[in-house]
Enzyme design. Structure first.
Site, PDB file in Angstrom:
ATOM      1  N   GLY A   1      36.393  41.230  13.544  1.00  0.00           N
ATOM      2  CA  GLY A   1      36.877  39.902  13.174  1.00  0.00           C
ATOM      3  C   GLY A   1      35.910  38.815  13.612  1.00  0.00           C
ATOM      4  N   GLY A   2      35.506  37.992  12.653  1.00  0.00           N
ATOM      5  CA  GLY A   2      34.593  36.880  12.944  1.00  0.00           C
ATOM      6  C   GLY A   2      35.280  35.541  12.777  1.00  0.00           C
ATOM      7  N   GLY A   3      36.554  35.501  13.115  1.00  0.00           N
ATOM      8  CA  GLY A   3      37.292  34.240  13.089  1.00  0.00           C
ATOM      9  C   GLY A   3      37.149  33.525  14.421  1.00  0.00           C
TER      10      GLY A   3
ATOM     11  CB  ALA B   1      40.106  35.621  18.354  1.00  0.00           C
TER      12      ALA B   1
ATOM     13  CB  CYS C   1      51.533  22.787  17.923  1.00  0.00           C
ATOM     14  SG  CYS C   1      51.799  22.451  16.185  1.00  0.00           S
TER      15      CYS C   1
ATOM     16  CB  CYS D   1      49.524  26.428  13.214  1.00  0.00           C
ATOM     17  SG  CYS D   1      49.870  24.775  13.855  1.00  0.00           S
TER      18      CYS D   1
END
Ligand code: UQ1
Length: 456
Positions: free
Chosen positions: A48-50, A52, A388, A203
């Site tokens: 995963g390269g998001g 996180a 948020c 979110c």
């Protein structure tokens, strides 16, 4: 270089798939005969390269403990998106183009980047199988691929979103977030419905942020009178699968007050199941799932979301399909060399980029201790921190910050005694200007720990 750095478990894993070849010949195999699948060996594989993935892998790199290609990012995406900004695209405040970068350009050249999907995990053998059939072996695995948006989970939604003439849109995707502001500008009278599904979403405040900005737009255009909604050209309803406005009681009370003050109809425990023309069908979960149909002129929809199939079907997942990790250490409950954070993880907190600012340093510290064969430090525990920044109108944000159990943990309250339940202009600038800047320049480079500030 890498050969001398590999642990015995990795060598065993590599041999079990390709036979007793030298690592060099395995690599040659990959280049000379690409039709055959190869095994590639690395120390830490990050799936995963998001938010996180990039934050964690660059924090690992910055420890100085890794050599070139020890660390790997696997992700099939071409682009990396700053998703918290899509709310602002919906409000006409930013363009979607300014919020994305080619993923490759955000990955340090000292890292190995496999621009591939993942087929599956074999944690017993320390292997990840890529979409192209190649196998990647690891000493430590970080599984952070995020979650999947399931547009088809609401009947008729994909068609309604794709129809350029419908006033149905969503801030939850790159394609659809561009449609939102145009629909708001187009509506001059009628009923506007803003939805939030039952179940997990990224979110959980964003569905109503889209509404608060639209309401403010219509108010400024003279089309909505909060004090006299029944005599306004536009009527607004918030239809949410939840029984309340927000999961944290402190902020929920304030948002419920705003909803009433502003004349927004609340349809609680109403979960959108179908869209057809100008009719929306909800399951009323307070009434045994009885179907309720409403006419609308504009609808902002938040689709259903859930774990990616390749995670859900893997031995790493819990019942619900999330990577099953310890709430405090972020370590897999099933495999001691597997870790997870962010949306894909089972961490029982709200799924936001702010949460990653607190999760990443804990995961990195614990992973390094494990790699060195040491016990984890008892103080390196994630407390559930998430945030948020709730846009309540143009120019104002209620900055919700809380930890596990819905307990407020407000940065500016602890520093300056400011109660963050009150929407403020300063928080709006944090959301609109500061967070995108610090994210881009520091966070994804592994140098920003949120409320804890910059790291070296
Ligand atoms: C944060 O660090 C961050 O990322 C850059 C956000 O953007 C997505 C946030 O929304 C929040 C709240 C933080 C936390 C930082 C502070 C200073 C409260």
């Amino acid at each position: 270089m890498m050969r001398t750095r590999l642990g015995p478990a990795v060598l065993t894993a590599a041999r079990s798939v390709t036979g007793p070849k030298t690592l060099q010949s395995i690599r040659n195999l990959a280049t000379v005969a690409p039709v055959e699948s190869a095994t590639r060996n690395h120390k830490v594989v990050v799936v995963g390269g998001g938010t996180a993935g990039l934050t964690i892998v660059h924090q690992l790199l910055r420890t100085g403990k890794f050599s070139k290609d020890d660390l790997v990012v696997v992700d099939p995406a071409e682009w990396h998106h700053y998703q918290p900004g899509w709310t602002l695209v919906g409000g006409g405040l930013k363009t979607r183009e300014e919020l994305r970068k080619p993923l490759g350009s955000l990955i340090d050249p000292k890292l190995k980047f496999y621009n591939e999907s993942v087929q599956g995990f074999s944690p017993e053998n320390n292997l990840v199988t890529l979409g192209n059939g190649d196998k990647v072996s690891y000493e430590q695995l970080v599984v952070v691929p995020g979650i999947n948006i399931n547009y088809g989970g609401i009947k008729g939604l994909p068609e309604a979103l794709a129809d350029p003439n419908s006033l149905v849109s969503s801030i939850y995707g790159y394609e659809t977030c561009n449609k939102v502001f145009g629909t708001i500008q187009q509506l001059k009278k009628g009923t506007a419905i803003f939805t939030q599904p039952a179940g997990v979403v990224k979110c959980a405040g964003a569905p109503q942020k889209a509404m608060w900005l639209a309401l403010d737009h219509w108010k400024k255009a003279g089309l909505y009178k909060p004090t006299d909604p029944s005599n306004s050209p536009i009527k607004i309803a918030f239809a949410t699968g939840l029984p309340v406005m927000f999961g944290v009681p402190k902020y929920s009370a304030k948002l419920e007050e705003l909803r009433k003050e502003r004349g927004v109809e609340g349809l609680f425990q109403h979960d959108l199941v179908a869209v057809e023309g100008n009719k929306a069908t909800f399951s009323n979960d307070a009434d045994g799932g009885k179907e309720v149909t409403r006419d609308f002129d504009l609808m902002h929809v938040v689709p259903k979301m859930g774990p990616h199939a390749f995670v859900k079907s893997s031995p790493l997942a819990n019942e619900a399909g999330f990577v099953d990790v310890d709430d405090g250490t972020t370590r897999s409950k099933k495999f001691a060399n597997v870790w997870s954070a962010g949306d894909a993880s089972s961490l029982p907190t709200s799924k936001t980029a702010a949460a990653i600012t607190a999760q990443a340093p804990v995961l990195v510290k614990n992973l390094l201790r494990a790699m060195e064969g040491k016990e984890l430090e008892p103080e390196s525990i994630y407390d559930g921190y998430t945030s948020c920044p709730l846009v309540t109108e143009y120019g104002k944000v209620l900055l919700a910050e809380f930890k596990y159990g819905g307990v407020p943990k407000e940065t500016f309250n602890s520093w300056f005694g400011i109660d963050q339940v009150e929407p403020r202009r300063a928080f709006y600038h944090l959301k609109k200007d500061f967070f995108p800047w610090v994210y881009q320049n520091y966070m994804v480079k592994g140098r920003w720990a949120g409320p804890k500030g910059w790291t070296r």
